[in-house]
Design a protein around this motif. Structure first.
Motif, PDB file in Angstrom:
ATOM      1  N   ASP A  32       0.831  -1.206   0.000  1.00  0.00           N
ATOM      2  CA  ASP A  32       0.000   0.000   0.000  1.00  0.00           C
ATOM      3  C   ASP A  32       0.865   1.256   0.000  1.00  0.00           C
ATOM      4  N   ALA A  33       1.945   1.224   0.796  1.00  0.00           N
ATOM      5  CA  ALA A  33       2.839   2.386   0.862  1.00  0.00           C
ATOM      6  C   ALA A  33       3.483   2.651  -0.494  1.00  0.00           C
ATOM      7  N   MET A  34       3.905   1.568  -1.157  1.00  0.00           N
ATOM      8  CA  MET A  34       4.521   1.724  -2.475  1.00  0.00           C
ATOM      9  C   MET A  34       3.505   2.244  -3.483  1.00  0.00           C
ATOM     10  N   ASN A  35       2.270   1.736  -3.375  1.00  0.00           N
ATOM     11  CA  ASN A  35       1.223   2.208  -4.282  1.00  0.00           C
ATOM     12  C   ASN A  35       0.922   3.685  -4.054  1.00  0.00           C
ATOM     13  N   ASN A  36       0.906   4.097  -2.770  1.00  0.00           N
ATOM     14  CA  ASN A  36       0.656   5.502  -2.448  1.00  0.00           C
ATOM     15  C   ASN A  36       1.762   6.402  -2.993  1.00  0.00           C
ATOM     16  N   LYS A  37       3.010   5.941  -2.841  1.00  0.00           N
ATOM     17  CA  LYS A  37       4.135   6.717  -3.365  1.00  0.00           C
ATOM     18  C   LYS A  37       4.041   6.840  -4.884  1.00  0.00           C
ATOM     19  N   ALA A  38       3.683   5.739  -5.520  1.00  0.00           N
ATOM     20  CA  ALA A  38       3.554   5.753  -6.980  1.00  0.00           C
ATOM     21  C   ALA A  38       2.436   6.700  -7.413  1.00  0.00           C
ATOM     22  N   LEU A  39       1.334   6.696  -6.637  1.00  0.00           N
ATOM     23  CA  LEU A  39       0.208   7.575  -6.952  1.00  0.00           C
ATOM     24  C   LEU A  39       0.598   9.043  -6.794  1.00  0.00           C
ATOM     25  N   VAL A  40       1.310   9.340  -5.687  1.00  0.00           N
ATOM     26  CA  VAL A  40       1.765  10.715  -5.454  1.00  0.00           C
ATOM     27  C   VAL A  40       2.708  11.164  -6.565  1.00  0.00           C
ATOM     28  N   LEU A  41       3.626  10.276  -6.954  1.00  0.00           N
ATOM     29  CA  LEU A  41       4.565  10.599  -8.026  1.00  0.00           C
ATOM     30  C   LEU A  41       3.832  10.838  -9.337  1.00  0.00           C
ATOM     31  N   PHE A  42       2.845  10.002  -9.620  1.00  0.00           N
ATOM     32  CA  PHE A  42       2.067  10.139 -10.852  1.00  0.00           C
ATOM     33  C   PHE A  42       1.309  11.465 -10.877  1.00  0.00           C
ATOM     34  N   LEU A  43       0.653  11.789  -9.749  1.00  0.00           N
ATOM     35  CA  LEU A  43      -0.100  13.044  -9.677  1.00  0.00           C
ATOM     36  C   LEU A  43       0.824  14.252  -9.787  1.00  0.00           C
ATOM     37  N   THR A  44       2.012  14.154  -9.176  1.00  0.00           N
ATOM     38  CA  THR A  44       2.985  15.250  -9.259  1.00  0.00           C
ATOM     39  C   THR A  44       3.425  15.479 -10.698  1.00  0.00           C
ATOM     40  N   LEU A  45       3.703  14.383 -11.400  1.00  0.00           N
ATOM     41  CA  LEU A  45       4.103  14.494 -12.804  1.00  0.00           C
ATOM     42  C   LEU A  45       2.981  15.093 -13.650  1.00  0.00           C
ATOM     43  N   CYS A  46       1.739  14.714 -13.323  1.00  0.00           N
ATOM     44  CA  CYS A  46       0.594  15.280 -14.052  1.00  0.00           C
ATOM     45  C   CYS A  46       0.497  16.784 -13.832  1.00  0.00           C
ATOM     46  N   LEU A  47       0.685  17.209 -12.575  1.00  0.00           N
ATOM     47  CA  LEU A  47       0.621  18.636 -12.262  1.00  0.00           C
ATOM     48  C   LEU A  47       1.737  19.410 -12.952  1.00  0.00           C
ATOM     49  N   VAL A  48       2.938  18.831 -12.946  1.00  0.00           N
ATOM     50  CA  VAL A  48       4.071  19.481 -13.622  1.00  0.00           C
ATOM     51  C   VAL A  48       3.791  19.614 -15.112  1.00  0.00           C
ATOM     52  N   PHE A  49       3.251  18.568 -15.705  1.00  0.00           N
ATOM     53  CA  PHE A  49       2.929  18.604 -17.136  1.00  0.00           C
ATOM     54  C   PHE A  49       1.882  19.671 -17.434  1.00  0.00           C
ATOM     55  N   LEU A  50       0.829  19.712 -16.600  1.00  0.00           N
ATOM     56  CA  LEU A  50      -0.227  20.706 -16.808  1.00  0.00           C
ATOM     57  C   LEU A  50       0.309  22.121 -16.645  1.00  0.00           C
ATOM     58  N   PHE A  51       1.218  22.309 -15.671  1.00  0.00           N
ATOM     59  CA  PHE A  51       1.796  23.639 -15.436  1.00  0.00           C
ATOM     60  C   PHE A  51       2.561  24.115 -16.668  1.00  0.00           C
ATOM     61  N   PHE A  52       3.434  23.256 -17.184  1.00  0.00           N
ATOM     62  CA  PHE A  52       4.225  23.644 -18.354  1.00  0.00           C
ATOM     63  C   PHE A  52       3.356  23.786 -19.595  1.00  0.00           C
ATOM     64  N   PHE A  53       2.348  22.942 -19.706  1.00  0.00           N
ATOM     65  CA  PHE A  53       1.445  23.034 -20.857  1.00  0.00           C
ATOM     66  C   PHE A  53       0.690  24.356 -20.843  1.00  0.00           C
ATOM     67  N   ASN A  54       0.171  24.722 -19.650  1.00  0.00           N
ATOM     68  CA  ASN A  54      -0.558  25.986 -19.530  1.00  0.00           C
ATOM     69  C   ASN A  54       0.370  27.179 -19.717  1.00  0.00           C
ATOM     70  N   SER A  55       1.606  27.064 -19.213  1.00  0.00           N
ATOM     71  CA  SER A  55       2.571  28.157 -19.366  1.00  0.00           C
ATOM     72  C   SER A  55       2.882  28.396 -20.836  1.00  0.00           C
ATOM     73  N   CYS A  56       3.131  27.311 -21.553  1.00  0.00           N
ATOM     74  CA  CYS A  56       3.436  27.440 -22.985  1.00  0.00           C
ATOM     75  C   CYS A  56       2.242  27.995 -23.746  1.00  0.00           C
ATOM     76  N   SER A  57       1.046  27.501 -23.397  1.00  0.00           N
ATOM     77  CA  SER A  57      -0.161  27.986 -24.068  1.00  0.00           C
ATOM     78  C   SER A  57      -0.386  29.455 -23.756  1.00  0.00           C
ATOM     79  N   GLY A  58      -0.152  29.837 -22.460  1.00  0.00           N
ATOM     80  CA  GLY A  58      -0.332  31.230 -22.063  1.00  0.00           C
ATOM     81  C   GLY A  58       0.643  32.155 -22.758  1.00  0.00           C
ATOM     82  N   GLU A  59       1.897  31.718 -22.890  1.00  0.00           N
ATOM     83  CA  GLU A  59       2.907  32.535 -23.565  1.00  0.00           C
ATOM     84  C   GLU A  59       2.567  32.715 -25.041  1.00  0.00           C
TER      85      GLU A  59
END
Length: 215
Positions: A32-59
């Motif tokens: 469960d701990a490993m799954n939680n870490k993987a989930l957190v990592l996945f969500l973090t990567l999604c947020l980073v991707f969305l941030f850069f995508f929105n930044s590029c689109s905004g620019e």
């Protein structure tokens, strides 16, 4: 003896099952701990991707809007209806024909090179006269001050004829813009120099003044 042995075997079996159960629980917790870490990592990567995508689109959107604004700016006649620079011109210490950068002492707000650089086509140079006593002596002093400021605008046009020329009508601004020159209109800030003599309105008009404020 048989009962005791059987009882001991039963106890050992139960203990073994408990240990296995604890081990399985531990394995589940680790999983469960490993799954939680993987989930957190996945969500973090999604947020980073969305941030850069929105930044590029905004620019890209900002660049597009700026390009459209600049294109519109080039097509229209741009007029600034007031600047107090003649007060500095009259002192003779400010050269409006030179570019004045930030950090320079008495750099002023505008100069002819920066006006051209920014795409400003016409400027109303204000002859500002501060309010004083409403006496004949006060009116006379105000008229002298207004005359000095108006003269400084004429002197500017004479000194830099390749960059700026006096304008008295709207058509002058369009004509000068086609020649690559800035149109210099004159405004009288504060009607105080007129005093009680309304005939002076025409006199100032003949000097090139195209607006007079009440204060």
């Amino acid at each position: 003896m048989f009962y005791q042995k059987k009882h001991r075997n039963f106890g050992q079996s139960a203990l073994t099952r408990d240990r296995r159960s604890d081990k399985n629980k531990g394995s589940h917790l680790k999983g469960d701990a490993m799954n939680n870490k993987a989930l957190v990592l996945f969500l973090t990567l999604c947020l980073v991707f969305l941030f850069f995508f929105n930044s590029c689109s905004g620019e890209k959107e900002r660049d597009k809007q700026e390009a459209e604004a600049m294109e519109t700016h080039k097509k229209i006649l741009t007029v600034d209806t007031h600047c107090d620079t003649p007060m500095m011109l009259a002192e003779g210490e400010y050269d409006i024909g030179e570019m004045h950068g930030a950090g320079l002492e008495r750099r002023g707000k505008i100069d002819l090179p920066r006006m051209k650089q920014g795409g400003l086509d016409a400027e109303f140079f204000a002859a500002f006269v501060a309010q004083g006593e409403r006496t004949e002596q006060g009116y006379e002093k105000a008229r002298e001050r207004a005359g000095l400021l108006i003269k400084s605008i004429y002197d500017m046009c004479d000194k830099y004829p390749e960059m700026v020329s006096l304008a008295t009508e709207p058509d002058d601004a369009y004509r000068l813009a086609e020649q690559g020159k800035i149109a210099a209109f004159i405004g009288l800030e504060n009607g105080y120099p007129i005093g009680k003599d309304l005939a002076l309105v025409e006199e100032f008009y003949n000097k090139g003044v195209r607006y007079i404020t009440l204060c």
